[in-house]
Design an enzyme around this catalytic site. Structure first.
Site, PDB file in Angstrom:
ATOM      1  N   GLU A   1      -1.854 103.551 -13.210  1.00 15.62           N
ATOM      2  CA  GLU A   1      -2.386 102.663 -12.092  1.00 15.62           C
ATOM      3  C   GLU A   1      -4.126 101.705 -12.495  1.00 15.62           C
ATOM      4  O   GLU A   1      -5.330 103.212 -12.481  1.00 15.62           O
ATOM      5  CB  GLU A   1      -2.473 103.380 -11.056  1.00 15.62           C
ATOM      6  CG  GLU A   1      -3.097 102.103  -9.253  1.00 15.62           C
ATOM      7  CD  GLU A   1      -2.920 103.481  -9.080  1.00 15.62           C
ATOM      8  OE1 GLU A   1      -2.858 102.348  -7.117  1.00 15.62           O
ATOM      9  OE2 GLU A   1      -2.439 104.569  -8.458  1.00 15.62           O
ATOM     10  N   ASN A   9      -2.902  97.120  -8.165  1.00 10.37           N
ATOM     11  CA  ASN A   9      -2.609  96.815  -6.176  1.00 10.37           C
ATOM     12  C   ASN A   9      -3.157  95.074  -5.844  1.00 10.37           C
ATOM     13  O   ASN A   9      -3.549  94.705  -6.925  1.00 10.37           O
ATOM     14  CB  ASN A   9      -3.517  96.816  -6.044  1.00 10.37           C
ATOM     15  CG  ASN A   9      -3.630  98.987  -6.502  1.00 10.37           C
ATOM     16  OD1 ASN A   9      -2.210  99.353  -5.336  1.00 10.37           O
ATOM     17  ND2 ASN A   9      -4.192  99.886  -7.271  1.00 10.37           N
ATOM     18  N   GLU A  55       1.543  96.910  -7.101  1.00  6.78           N
ATOM     19  CA  GLU A  55       2.252  97.514  -5.913  1.00  6.78           C
ATOM     20  C   GLU A  55       1.263  96.444  -4.654  1.00  6.78           C
ATOM     21  O   GLU A  55       0.482  96.053  -5.142  1.00  6.78           O
ATOM     22  CB  GLU A  55       0.954  98.823  -6.317  1.00  6.78           C
ATOM     23  CG  GLU A  55       1.461  99.838  -7.755  1.00  6.78           C
ATOM     24  CD  GLU A  55       0.975 101.130  -7.571  1.00  6.78           C
ATOM     25  OE1 GLU A  55      -0.406 101.170  -6.715  1.00  6.78           O
ATOM     26  OE2 GLU A  55       0.966 101.405  -8.739  1.00  6.78           O
ATOM     27  N   ASP A  65       3.329 100.843  -1.919  1.00  2.00           N
ATOM     28  CA  ASP A  65       2.220 101.826  -2.303  1.00  2.00           C
ATOM     29  C   ASP A  65       1.780 103.052  -0.777  1.00  2.00           C
ATOM     30  O   ASP A  65       1.852 101.701   0.503  1.00  2.00           O
ATOM     31  CB  ASP A  65       0.916 101.431  -2.826  1.00  2.00           C
ATOM     32  CG  ASP A  65       0.058 102.419  -2.632  1.00  2.00           C
ATOM     33  OD1 ASP A  65       0.439 103.766  -3.228  1.00  2.00           O
ATOM     34  OD2 ASP A  65      -1.109 101.936  -3.425  1.00  2.00           O
ATOM     35  N   GLU A  99       1.423 110.612  -4.693  1.00  2.00           N
ATOM     36  CA  GLU A  99       0.394 110.538  -4.985  1.00  2.00           C
ATOM     37  C   GLU A  99      -0.005 111.712  -4.436  1.00  2.00           C
ATOM     38  O   GLU A  99      -0.136 112.547  -3.652  1.00  2.00           O
ATOM     39  CB  GLU A  99      -0.111 109.389  -4.718  1.00  2.00           C
ATOM     40  CG  GLU A  99       0.551 107.666  -4.566  1.00  2.00           C
ATOM     41  CD  GLU A  99      -0.287 106.807  -3.524  1.00  2.00           C
ATOM     42  OE1 GLU A  99      -1.158 105.698  -4.541  1.00  2.00           O
ATOM     43  OE2 GLU A  99      -0.051 106.691  -3.305  1.00  2.00           O
TER      44      GLU A  99
END
Length: 664
Positions: free
Chosen positions: A430, A485, A517, A547, A604
């Protein structure tokens, strides 16, 4: 003949005639009585008592009765139909009255010498002229009266063979006719004056009507400009004016005022699912409840679609215990077409103090407190305090530094591995934003991302960060997925989506390897535009992850609407996870749901071996967290990928914020 028809056909003329005659007729009667009693005085000794006393007394009684009647009528004006009846009555009297007076006066003629006879003729002539002058505004009656009076004494002298007096009578008739033609000019002026008065009155009425319409239009325009058409509450413009007024008043009175800004969580989602009409109905219901619970001293306004403001003197019961107000306001569920929903809220409260210099600062403080309430969902009501003031100052410095920043040089990308717990292999990374400012040093992403969105710099910053990530990814294994993201502003900008795809093409990066995301909040911010952007990205082959799943206001109701490839379980459910905790049941349910939907699930925030063990027992396959690796730079990631460094057990304190590159 037109003389006789025009007077009764015009209501305004008829009313003016009535009012004038009512005022002048008493004078006419008094002059007639004065002349009559003068004849009585000179003929008392020569004429019979019946002629000098009885007849004058009867005529006098009749005249006084008429005068008294007229005085009563002067206080009111009858209708037009009533005036027409009065005109007919007046025409009868115009024949009877001169006839009676002339007959009585001529009855005295035989009883005196030449001087007394001359007095009789003179009195009749003078009275006729007085009558003509008094009745000139009513020509019909004036002509009848003059004709009857003059004809009687002219015929009397003509029949009795009195040539001198016949001449006097004939001359009196001619004089009356001449006087009539002269006075007729005044009559025409009278008619013109009546018509002019009517025109002026009509113009005044029309002007007043137009003024009323103008005032109504002005009031309507004011209402449209200052009030919300749906809820009827004052709008943002009206609120800002009221805020300025009350702020100045508090300065003058050494008092304080409280401002609460709040918005409704979930309203945009309701609009997207059930339609704007349902959302409007819920808004109206919330406003109805608000009005029923607020006191008169609190000013309520609708600032935007789902954002409201309450302005109240400090110490007011409405904002003295805001939690009680909002609990009461949202305790009862709102009805939906097929179910019901309890809305949540996020509120920020600010109170004036001596440090404030303007009403705008007070509003900024309340909005800032509300934004913090949105970020910390465990406390939906935040009161602005000293800590917030310091942070606002810090954000101001961030804004200034960001506007002056060299984005290409100062910003970088860190990468946090996503690990398959079964093989302990990195399956993806990520991308996370980092900013090292020459003015501020290391700036937490949670601070500068918000500022970038608010200042409109987020799209440019996102593209720069994506470019850096793509450069770093050139040497990575082709099966390594890259998660990036996107913010609400990114999804709502059509130009950004084009630039985003062009950047992938320029770097020859396979879109299938990219995993975008998004948070539910960013999607719901503008659901229609977000869906359009997501559809374009999906058509290009890009995967989509939701997310921070489970923290949105209606995640389960929306997850089926998005073309998801993955859900990421928020770390708040993982911290201290055990079989007897709430987080355990939530994670278990989310893992089961992802399997049923045929999509992957990444958990996460895994930080301890104990947490990992519980997640393994639940069937978790992919995780992300500090237990395996903190966010690292491209060289460190290369070492992990090449086996030169190992996952797990890495030392080092966790940063204060692990916020992603771009959050909602």
């Amino acid at each position: 003949m037109s003389w006789f028809q025009a007077e009764s056909g015009d209501p305004d003329v008829a009313r003016a005639q009535y009012q004038l005659i009512q005022r002048q007729t008493p004078f006419l009667y008094l002059m007639s009585l004065a002349g009559g009693w003068a004849l009585v005085a000179t003929h008392w000794s020569v004429a019979p008592l019946g002629v000098t006393l009885v007849l004058p007394s009867l005529i006098t009684a009749f005249a006084l009765f008429r005068i008294a009647t007229l005085r009563r009528r002067q206080k009111e004006t009858p209708s037009f139909e009533g005036i027409l009846k009065w005109q007919k009555h007046a025409m009868v009297l115009s024949v009877v009255s001169p006839g009676l007076l002339s007959i009585w006066a001529l009855s005295l003629f035989p009883y005196g010498g030449p001087y007394l006879q001359l007095q009789v003729v003179f009195t009749i002539a003078v009275v006729n002229l007085v009558v003509l002058f008094c009745l000139i505004h009513f020509r019909k009656v004036a002509i009848i009266n003059a004709f009857c009076a003059n004809s009687l004494y002219f015929l009397y002298f003509l029949i009795n063979g009195e040539p001198i007096f016949t001449y006097f009578a004939l001359y009196g008739i001619c004089a009356s006719i001449g006087a009539f033609f002269i006075l007729n000019n005044h009559y025409r002026d009278f008619i013109r004056l009546v018509h002019s008065s009517r025109d002026l009155r009509n113009q005044a009425v029309e002007l007043e009507r137009r003024q009323d319409e103008t005032q109504k239009l002005s009031d309507l325009n004011y209402h449209i400009a200052n009030y919300d058409h749906l809820t009827g509450l004052p709008n943002r413009r009206c609120f800002l004016a009221e805020l300025e007024t009350r702020f100045k008043a508090t300065r003058d009175q050494n008092a304080s005022v409280s401002l609460c800004v709040f918005d409704l969580g979930g309203l945009r989602a309701i609009n997207s699912i059930y339609g704007v009409k349902t959302g409007d109905d819920i808004l109206s219901e919330v406003v109805r409840r608000l009005r029923s619970r607020l006191s008169a001293e609190t000013f309520a306004a609708r600032l935007a679609g789902d954002e409201f403001a309450l302005l109240s003197p400090s110490g007011s019961p409405d904002l003295a215990r805001p939690s009680a107000l909002f609990e009461d306001l949202f305790e009862e569920a709102c009805q939906l077409p097929e179910s019901s929903v309890r809305l949540n809220f996020f509120a920020g409260i600010a109170i004036t103090d001596m440090a404030l210099t303007s009403a705008t600062e007070l509003l900024e403080r309340a909005v800032y407190a509300m934004q913090e309430a949105k970020q910390n969902r465990n406390n939906p009501i935040v009161v602005f305090g000293h800590r917030h003031l310091e942070h606002m100052g810090f954000q101001t410095r961030i804004t200034q530094a960001l506007q002056a920043a060299d984005i290409e040089r100062e910003f970088s990308v860190a990468f946090q591995p996503i690990v398959d717990v079964n093989s302990n292999r990195i399956t993806g990374v990520e991308c996370l934003a980092r900013w090292t400012s020459p003015l501020l040093g290391q700036v937490p992403p949670g601070d500068f991302i918000t500022v970038a969105e608010r200042s409109g710099m987020i799209n440019k910053l996102t593209l720069v960060l994506l470019g850096k990530a793509l450069v770093a990814a050139r040497d990575w294994p082709l099966d390594l997925k890259v998660s990036f993201n996107l913010s609400a502003s990114n999804l709502s900008s059509r130009g950004f989506v084009r630039e985003f795809l062009k950047l992938l093409k320029d770097h020859a990066f396979d879109p299938v390897r990219l995993n975008c995301e998004v948070t539910e909040t960013s999607v719901m911010w503008d659901f229609a535009e977000a869906n359009r952007a997501i559809a374009i990205l999906k058509n290009a082959g890009i995967r989509l992850s939701l997310d921070d799943f489970g923290t949105g206001y209606s995640s389960l109701s929306h997850v089926h609407q998005l073309p998801l490839d993955c859900i990421k379980v928020d770390r708040s459910f993982v911290q201290g996870i055990k079989p007897d905790t709430i987080g355990y049941g939530i994670v278990k349910s989310l893992l089961a749901m992802s399997r049923e939907m045929g999509i992957s699930c990444v958990v996460e925030g895994v930080e301890t071996e104990e947490e990992l063990a519980v997640l393994r027992s639940l069937g978790t396959s992919e995780v992300q967290g500090y237990l395996f690796s903190k966010p690292v730079g491209a060289p460190e990631l290369e070492a992990l990928l090449n086996g030169k460094a190992s996952l797990g057990g890495q030392s080092g304190a966790r940063p204060a914020s692990a916020t992603k590159a771009l959050t909602a």
